[in-house]
Design an enzyme around this catalytic site. Structure first.
Site, short mmCIF file in Angstrom:
data_model
loop_
_atom_site.label_atom_id
_atom_site.label_comp_id
_atom_site.label_asym_id
_atom_site.label_seq_id
_atom_site.Cartn_x
_atom_site.Cartn_y
_atom_site.Cartn_z
N GLN A 111 -2.68 1.09 7.28
CA GLN A 111 -1.50 0.59 6.55
C GLN A 111 -0.55 1.74 6.29
O GLN A 111 0.57 1.55 5.81
CB GLN A 111 -1.92 -0.01 5.21
CG GLN A 111 -2.81 -1.23 5.32
CD GLN A 111 -3.46 -1.54 3.98
OE1 GLN A 111 -2.92 -2.29 3.18
NE2 GLN A 111 -4.62 -0.99 3.73
N ASP A 114 2.48 7.27 7.54
CA ASP A 114 2.72 8.72 7.49
C ASP A 114 2.38 9.48 8.77
O ASP A 114 2.55 10.71 8.82
CB ASP A 114 1.98 9.34 6.29
CG ASP A 114 0.46 9.13 6.35
OD1 ASP A 114 -0.08 8.89 7.44
OD2 ASP A 114 -0.17 9.22 5.28
N HIS A 129 1.88 -1.27 9.25
CA HIS A 129 3.13 -1.27 8.47
C HIS A 129 4.22 -0.38 9.08
O HIS A 129 5.18 -0.03 8.39
CB HIS A 129 2.84 -0.84 7.02
CG HIS A 129 1.99 -1.82 6.26
ND1 HIS A 129 1.42 -1.56 5.04
CD2 HIS A 129 1.62 -3.09 6.58
CE1 HIS A 129 0.73 -2.62 4.63
NE2 HIS A 129 0.83 -3.56 5.55
N CYS A 161 24.86 2.22 18.64
CA CYS A 161 25.78 1.07 18.70
C CYS A 161 26.68 1.01 17.47
O CYS A 161 27.55 0.15 17.37
CB CYS A 161 24.99 -0.23 18.85
SG CYS A 161 24.31 -0.86 17.30
N GLY A 198 -9.96 3.87 1.33
CA GLY A 198 -8.77 4.30 0.58
C GLY A 198 -7.68 3.27 0.47
O GLY A 198 -6.50 3.62 0.49
N SER A 200 -6.37 -0.21 -1.89
CA SER A 200 -6.64 -1.02 -3.08
C SER A 200 -6.95 -2.47 -2.69
O SER A 200 -7.47 -3.23 -3.51
CB SER A 200 -5.44 -0.98 -4.03
OG SER A 200 -4.27 -1.37 -3.34
N ASN A 224 -13.98 4.37 -1.46
CA ASN A 224 -12.83 4.38 -2.37
C ASN A 224 -13.23 5.11 -3.66
O ASN A 224 -14.37 5.03 -4.08
CB ASN A 224 -12.40 2.94 -2.70
CG ASN A 224 -10.98 2.88 -3.24
OD1 ASN A 224 -10.64 3.54 -4.22
ND2 ASN A 224 -10.13 2.11 -2.58
N1 APR Z 1 -10.27 8.87 -1.40
C1 APR Z 1 -10.52 7.52 -1.33
N2 APR Z 1 -9.79 6.60 -1.98
C2 APR Z 1 -8.77 7.03 -2.73
C3 APR Z 1 -8.46 8.42 -2.86
C4 APR Z 1 -9.27 9.35 -2.16
N3 APR Z 1 -9.05 10.67 -2.22
N4 APR Z 1 -7.39 8.52 -3.69
C5 APR Z 1 -7.04 7.27 -4.04
N5 APR Z 1 -7.88 6.36 -3.47
C6 APR Z 1 -7.82 4.89 -3.51
C7 APR Z 1 -7.36 4.29 -4.81
O1 APR Z 1 -8.47 4.09 -5.66
C8 APR Z 1 -6.74 2.97 -4.35
O2 APR Z 1 -7.70 1.94 -4.30
O3 APR Z 1 -6.83 4.52 -2.57
C9 APR Z 1 -6.27 3.27 -2.93
C10 APR Z 1 -4.77 3.37 -2.76
O4 APR Z 1 -4.21 2.12 -3.04
P1 APR Z 1 -2.65 1.81 -2.92
O5 APR Z 1 -1.87 2.87 -3.60
O6 APR Z 1 -2.45 0.40 -3.36
O7 APR Z 1 -2.38 1.97 -1.34
P2 APR Z 1 -2.67 0.94 -0.17
O8 APR Z 1 -3.87 0.12 -0.44
O9 APR Z 1 -2.63 1.70 1.08
O10 APR Z 1 -1.38 0.01 -0.26
C11 APR Z 1 -1.16 -0.96 0.72
O11 APR Z 1 1.02 -1.44 -0.13
O12 APR Z 1 2.93 -0.52 -1.06
C12 APR Z 1 2.38 -1.09 0.07
O13 APR Z 1 3.03 -0.83 2.32
C13 APR Z 1 2.44 -0.13 1.25
O14 APR Z 1 0.77 0.31 2.95
C14 APR Z 1 0.98 0.14 1.55
C15 APR Z 1 0.29 -1.10 1.03
#
Ligand code: APR
Length: 262
Positions: A111, A114, A129, A161, A198, A200, A224
């Site tokens: 997702q 980067d 994404h 364009c 990693g 949510s 996570n």
């Molecule tokens: N190692 C493992 N997990 C981690 C670490 C780490 N070092 N640091 C943070 N986390 C976990 C957090 O506990 C959380 O559950 O990574 C997760 C990050 O969650 P989000 O910030 O919600 O990111 P993500 O799940 O990728 O979001 C999904 O939402 O905003 C949109 O398009 C955006 O791709 C993104 C999508």
């Protein structure tokens, strides 16, 4: 069966269990989210450092926000591009790139926009994404590689364009590329293990992946820092940093002689 409770619940034990699962298969699917890039210094979206100028991703990453204030949205993207360009892939990215040579069949669905997985050497990556270093014309739909330079100009980037360029990422309320989703589901239906790292797990459709895997009898592993909505349902839930757990997993899998089944 869930392995998140009981005495044998130390991170080491859980990593051992995950390594046992992975050590007997030759097909693995991985879904990653912002947590995998956290140790590279790239803020997650829903973590404590997820706000930019008091705006959340949900406020800025929408077609409506771009329509209302493209300068503000581009400023946010330029800031993120700059941050990402100054960052480096971490041990989690490198471990996942090593997975490609360990497993005969492998797919990484991210997702993250980067580009870190590719910078770490991963090739079998699908970006659900989009990619922050690509822009797309609002008029003619032409895609172009794009890295803005933060702070140099408030001018909006333009296509050849003349149309306004927007980041080639999927915003809230927008459809994800259908072929990427379909390829992911096709791979998932034939794989033995799915690992979710990693994320949510609250943004759809990626949030559906763990359940789809479970319904198909695919073994599931989560890595996570925090509990998530799927932590109690997966086969192994490892509460650890991805840049710690993933390299350990690689070491344990590659150290152990195994006979693989698909
Ligand atoms: N190692 C493992 N997990 C981690 C670490 C780490 N070092 N640091 C943070 N986390 C976990 C957090 O506990 C959380 O559950 O990574 C997760 C990050 O969650 P989000 O910030 O919600 O990111 P993500 O799940 O990728 O979001 C999904 O939402 O905003 C949109 O398009 C955006 O791709 C993104 C999508």
């Amino acid at each position: 069966m869930n392995h998140t409770s009981g005495n044998s619940n130390s991170t080491d034990n859980l990593i051992d269990r995950a390594a046992l699962l992975l050590g007997t298969v030759n097909s693995v699917f991985v879904l990653t989210g912002a947590g995998v890039s956290a140790e590279s210094g790239i803020p997650t979206f829903r973590g404590a450092d997820g706000l930019w100028k008091n705006y959340s991703a949900q406020e800025l990453a929408t077609p409506q926000a771009f329509q209302k204030d493209p300068v503000l949205v581009w400023e946010w993207y330029h800031w993120r591009q700059d941050l990402i360009l100054k960052a480096s892939p971490n041990a989690a990215h490198y471990a996942l790139s090593a997975f490609e040579s360990i497993f005969e069949h492998f797919l990484l669905l991210t997702q993250n926009v980067d580009n870190m997985h590719r910078r770490a050497g991963s090739q079998r990556v699908l970006e659900l994404h989009g990619n922050i270093f690509r822009a797309r014309c609002c008029e003619c739909d032409r895609k172009t590689e794009y890295t803005g330079i933060q702070g140099v100009s408030n001018d909006l980037p333009r296509c050849v364009c003349g149309g306004l360029l927007r980041p080639d990422v999927v915003w809230f309320g927008e459809a994800i590329p259908e072929y990427i989703w379909q390829d992911s589901l096709d791979f998932l239906s034939g794989t033995a293990v799915a690992m979710i790292c990693g994320t949510s797990g609250v943004v759809w459709p990626a949030a559906a992946i763990p359940r789809i895997a479970m319904e198909q009898g695919v073994k599931t592993i989560e890595i996570n820092l925090e509990p998530t909505p799927i932590s109690n349902a997966v086969d192994v839930s490892i509460r650890a940093k991805a840049d710690v757990a993933l390299p350990l997993l690689v070491r344990k899998i590659t150290d152990r002689p195994t006979s693989k089944i698909s």
